[in-house]
Design an enzyme around this catalytic site. Structure first.
Site, PDB file in Angstrom:
ATOM      1  N   GLY A  87     114.148  28.250 137.727  1.00 57.79           N
ATOM      2  CA  GLY A  87     114.908  27.865 136.544  1.00 57.79           C
ATOM      3  C   GLY A  87     114.553  28.666 135.318  1.00 57.79           C
ATOM      4  O   GLY A  87     113.441  29.123 135.157  1.00 57.79           O
ATOM      5  N   CYS A  88     115.528  28.840 134.401  1.00 58.23           N
ATOM      6  CA  CYS A  88     115.262  29.499 133.136  1.00 58.23           C
ATOM      7  C   CYS A  88     114.213  28.692 132.387  1.00 58.23           C
ATOM      8  O   CYS A  88     114.273  27.479 132.340  1.00 58.23           O
ATOM      9  CB  CYS A  88     116.543  29.585 132.307  1.00 58.23           C
ATOM     10  N   GLY A  89     113.231  29.356 131.803  1.00 65.18           N
ATOM     11  CA  GLY A  89     112.165  28.646 131.125  1.00 65.18           C
ATOM     12  C   GLY A  89     111.207  28.012 132.108  1.00 65.18           C
ATOM     13  O   GLY A  89     110.447  27.127 131.767  1.00 65.18           O
TER      14      GLY A  89
END
Length: 295
Positions: free
Chosen positions: A122-124
């Protein structure tokens, strides 16, 4: 809250929550390729450390649009609390960048349950706890006879998203997620990572008693295994993405009997799996281009 969403059945069991929204955009000065200085907006990413009964659980990087819903949805999707009534309060304080969750009776074996973390794609750096995949066999989603989508409805849904006013249009650098009933937009959330956006929608659904069986979940992000799993935990059997799907996401959705649409924008889409839920209304084939010799 849309008027179509029913109120909470028992307000006495509803968690007490702050309303600690934060500005989602910051203005900065940039220098462009023409040597011109000008001011633009960028997303205001900030850390939010979640404490459950004074135990630190995770730090989420977020815009802070609805942090209490984000924390509630995170607890739900991680299966750290059994039901809404287990949460007594959620207090967010941006001065210290923390969310304090108080439960009514504590969480049994919280040390063991949160010890094994998996950093996802996931992003982040989305995070799931390692035993969540073991719970997949217990999930039951409505069958194709109860949860379906027409091609015209899918196109209408995508048109609603296209016209939605968004942070992405102003500043870029964020993901958007939405919950639909037919072409009716029930909830739209943008955040720096798609995991935060889906968790915020999960919290909103939980708080307002919204069932996922007749809903469609939309995301701008790719459909990885953890995104598919979270949608399944929310009870939503049909998922639409502007992006693509990974092998594990496809495998998990097939196993759960979910329908995944990817590369979905305007009237274009790919149905990766679960076509038995889809009422196709094929568009006419584009006319072939004839090449004239010497033209």
């Amino acid at each position: 809250m849309p008027p179509s969403v029913r109120p909470i059945a028992d307000p006495a069991l509803t968690p007490r929550m702050t309303d600690a929204r934060a500005p989602m955009l910051r203005e900065i000065e940039i220098l462009d390729e023409y040597g011109a200085r000008r001011r633009i907006h960028i997303p205001a990413e900030r850390p939010l450390t979640v404490f459950v009964d004074k135990r630190e659980i995770v730090t989420l990087m977020t815009l802070g649009a609805s942090p209490e819903m984000l924390v509630l949805g995170y607890l739900r999707n991680q299966r750290l609390v059994p039901d809404l009534a287990a949460v007594e309060s959620i207090t967010v304080d941006w001065d210290v960048g923390a969310a304090a969750v108080r439960t009514r009776e504590g969480i049994a074996d919280i040390e063991q349950r949160t010890a094994r973390r998996v950093v996802t794609t996931g992003c982040g750096q989305g995070t799931v706890f390692g035993d969540l995949m073991d719970q997949v066999g217990a999930l039951r989603l409505p069958g194709p006879e109860l949860a379906r989508i027409r091609q015209g409805t899918l196109a209408g849904l995508l048109e609603v998203i296209r016209q939605q006013d968004s942070i992405h249009r102003k500043a870029g650098s964020v993901h958007g997620c939405a919950l639909f009933r037919g072409t009716e937009l029930l909830c739209f959330v943008e955040d720096v990572g798609r995991h935060n956006a889906i968790d915020t929608i999960a919290g909103w659904m939980w708080l307002h008693g919204v069932d996922g069986a007749d809903k469609v979940f939309y995301t701008t992000g790719r459909l990885t295994s953890e995104m598919v799993m979270k949608a399944a935990h929310m009870g939503v059997p049909i998922v639409v993405s502007r992006n693509g799907v990974t092998h594990m996401g496809h495998e998990l959705a097939t196993r759960l009997g979910m329908t995944l649409f990817g590369r979905a924008a305007n009237k274009h889409f790919l149905c990766y799996c679960g076509a038995e839920r889809f009422d196709s209304e094929p568009l006419p084939e584009p006319a072939s281009v004839r090449v004239v010799a010497g033209g």
